[in-house]
Design an enzyme around this catalytic site. Structure first.
Site, PDB file in Angstrom:
ATOM      1  N   HIS A  48       7.240  -6.914  -7.561  1.00 12.31           N
ATOM      2  CA  HIS A  48       6.924  -7.043  -6.147  1.00 12.31           C
ATOM      3  C   HIS A  48       7.028  -8.502  -5.712  1.00 12.31           C
ATOM      4  O   HIS A  48       6.552  -9.402  -6.390  1.00 12.31           O
ATOM      5  CB  HIS A  48       5.507  -6.536  -5.902  1.00 12.31           C
ATOM      6  CG  HIS A  48       5.121  -6.451  -4.464  1.00 12.31           C
ATOM      7  ND1 HIS A  48       5.676  -5.539  -3.604  1.00 12.31           N
ATOM      8  CD2 HIS A  48       4.234  -7.168  -3.724  1.00 12.31           C
ATOM      9  CE1 HIS A  48       5.146  -5.686  -2.399  1.00 12.31           C
ATOM     10  NE2 HIS A  48       4.273  -6.677  -2.440  1.00 12.31           N
ATOM     11  N   SER A  80       6.388  -6.191   2.005  1.00 12.05           N
ATOM     12  CA  SER A  80       5.052  -5.733   1.665  1.00 12.05           C
ATOM     13  C   SER A  80       4.291  -5.391   2.948  1.00 12.05           C
ATOM     14  O   SER A  80       4.758  -4.565   3.733  1.00 12.05           O
ATOM     15  CB  SER A  80       4.338  -6.785   0.816  1.00 12.05           C
ATOM     16  OG  SER A  80       3.187  -6.259   0.204  1.00 12.05           O
ATOM     17  N   GLU A 133       7.720  -2.623  -9.041  1.00 14.07           N
ATOM     18  CA  GLU A 133       6.863  -3.187  -8.007  1.00 14.07           C
ATOM     19  C   GLU A 133       5.514  -3.700  -8.541  1.00 14.07           C
ATOM     20  O   GLU A 133       5.160  -4.853  -8.373  1.00 14.07           O
ATOM     21  CB  GLU A 133       6.615  -2.141  -6.910  1.00 14.07           C
ATOM     22  CG  GLU A 133       7.815  -1.831  -6.032  1.00 14.07           C
ATOM     23  CD  GLU A 133       8.014  -2.846  -4.916  1.00 14.07           C
ATOM     24  OE1 GLU A 133       7.271  -3.842  -4.875  1.00 14.07           O
ATOM     25  OE2 GLU A 133       8.928  -2.637  -4.098  1.00 14.07           O
TER      26      GLU A 133
END
Length: 506
Positions: free
Chosen positions: A411, A188, A316
């Site tokens: 995610h 990330s 995600e």
């Protein structure tokens, strides 16, 4: 290095540290790599740590940098009052003082607003047991790390990362690591930092391989970053300058930035996608520390000699939809607005044609996933390839078993799998209280790939090439196949992920 079953000791360039043996791995915590960035050093570039006499106990993590309190989830650990020694490293070594082992240096995520290296989620023990030396460290986030203020060095969070990598270069051999075999890996915002490091001349030579897990697309131009910085300073009644903000306490600066974050919905006509996505900070293309975007730099051959593993999860942004209580509640109008805001030109028709059966929630998640993580990650692999580098692409398709399966391959799911660390709040959120055997098997597979890459330069599948677009899809039964999100790839084929700027006419 003094061997002891109780307390391994290592001599660093600034003094001797005493760690602890944990699970067959020597663990050293809270070693300063730079001086506390407070007082006269507030909003300054990192300055190397001062030496010490005697033996420093390295059995406690350093305090976290100031953390945003405004996200509504994952606010992160908060430091004790007066605990300002944020810039510290932690080392996990299976053989300190022994063979020159591959080194893996982790950069945490957190929307550039939160993050610290303590806690069970980033425990490097399992990776170290595979014959690597693992380094984790704290670096500044939020306004401390990325606020754009006149007279203050830009991208201080990135400068912290360079300083930590310089510490690794100068000290890691004493812990059994090879300073000429360093892999940076991050997820990330940490993957955004990895991408930035690939584009930074100051980072050249400090690492030799890179893994970028879910690269975020937003990088900011100076006008946008400075405008947001001006709003932060205005919350404090101060000018947006180093002289005006240096005396402000870190907590007060954090609170001012949180106030701006909470008001970003009112700035969409000025700050555009940055406001719509509620992202007040990102690395800034300042022309010095970060001269150009990672995609532009890699296409030009920057870091062509560094092998790259890059990828994303399949679903995600489903995590954010679930955590915000919006799963199944996104309207057709909201999905259309998401396409209008974030998709490329002609994106509405392309998405409706390419994904005709998507519900409004699915369409919203798909477009946001593509804009924020999936397509930036794919394009980073392609840019590196265009510039003469070697890229290995992957997708995590295994769905989270938590919350009845509503998260999908969301995610952050890759983080506990890559670390083999199933304890702690984040792992429980993403894997459930009792992860199934499949999770353990997939974790072993991903850890093997990451450590093999760190040691040999190959993760175990074929490089990405235009003719085949081969991609490793991690699942219950992993396969290497042509890139699976082909429809989205075509929609975004001409996007360059340029730095974001204020809206025209703002």
């Amino acid at each position: 290095m003094t061997r002891s079953p109780q307390a391994p000791e290592v001599r660093t360039a600034t003094g001797t540290v005493r760690g602890r043996w944990r699970g067959g791995v020597a663990v050293f915590r809270g070693i300063p790599y730079a001086r506390p960035p407070v007082g006269d050093l507030h909003l300054a570039a990192p300055v190397p740590a001062l030496p010490w006499d005697g033996v420093r106990e390295a059995d406690t993590f350093g305090p976290p940098p100031p953390q945003s309190l405004a996200l509504g989830y994952g606010a992160g650990p908060q430091r004790a009052e007066g605990a300002d020694d944020w810039l510290t490293v932690n080392v996990y070594s299976p053989d300190p003082g022994g063979a020159r082992l591959p080194v893996m240096v982790w950069l945490y995520g957190g929307v550039y607003l939160i993050g610290s290296s303590d806690g069970p989620g980033y425990d490097g023990t399992a990776l170290a047991r595979r014959g690597t030396v693992v380094v984790t460290f704290n670096h500044r986030v939020g306004a401390e790390g990325y606020g754009q203020f006149e007279g203050a060095p830009p991208n201080r969070g990135l400068l912290d990362q360079v300083a930590a990598l310089e510490w690794v270069r100068d000290n890691i051999a004493a812990f059994g690591g090879d300073p000429d075999l360093v892999t940076v890996f991050g997820e990330s915002a940490g993957a955004g930092a990895v991408a930035a490091l690939l584009a930074m001349p100051r980072a050249a030579g400090l690492f030799h391989r890179a893994v970028a897990q879910s690269v975020p697309g937003p990088f900011y131009g100076v006008p946008l970053a400075a405008d947001i910085g001006t709003a932060v300073a205005a919350e404090l009644g101060a000018p947006p300058t180093l002289a005006g903000l240096a005396p402000v306490t870190p907590d007060a600066l954090r609170d001012a930035a949180d106030s701006v974050l909470n008001k970003m919905a009112g700035h969409e006509t000025r700050w555009g996608r940055a406001a719509r996505a509620r992202m007040p900070f990102a690395p800034v293309i300042d022309g010095d520390v970060l001269p150009r975007t990672p995609w532009e730099a890699l296409r030009a051959g920057q870091s062509a000699g560094i092998d790259l593993v890059v990828g994303h999860t399949r679903d995600e942004c489903r995590l954010f939809t679930v955590l915000s209580g919006r799963l199944g509640k996104v309207t057709e109008e909201e999905a259309a607005a998401t396409i209008e805001w974030f998709a490329p030109a002609a994106g509405a028709l392309a998405y409706r044609t390419g994904y005709p059966d998507a519900s409004p929630t699915e369409m919203h998640d798909l477009v946001m996933s593509d804009w924020l993580f999936r397509m930036p990650s794919l394009h980073l692999a392609e840019a590196h390839l265009s510039g003469g580098g070697t890229s290995y692409l992957y997708e995590l398709a295994w769905p989270s078993p938590a919350m009845g399966g509503v998260l999908g391959a969301c995610h952050g799911l890759d983080v506990p799998l890559v670390f083999g660390a199933f304890d702690g709040e984040i792992a429980e959120l993403l894997l459930g209280e009792e992860p199934p055997p499949e999770a353990g098997a997939l974790s072993e597979e991903m850890m093997a790939a990451w450590t093999a890459f760190a040691g040999t330069g190959s993760p175990g599948w074929a490089p990405y090439r235009p003719e085949g677009r081969l991609t490793r899809v991690f699942a219950a039964a992993s396969v290497t196949v042509p890139y699976p999100a082909e429809t989205s790839r075509l929609i975004w084929a001409d996007s360059d992920f340029a730095a974001l700027e204020p809206m025209s006419g703002a």
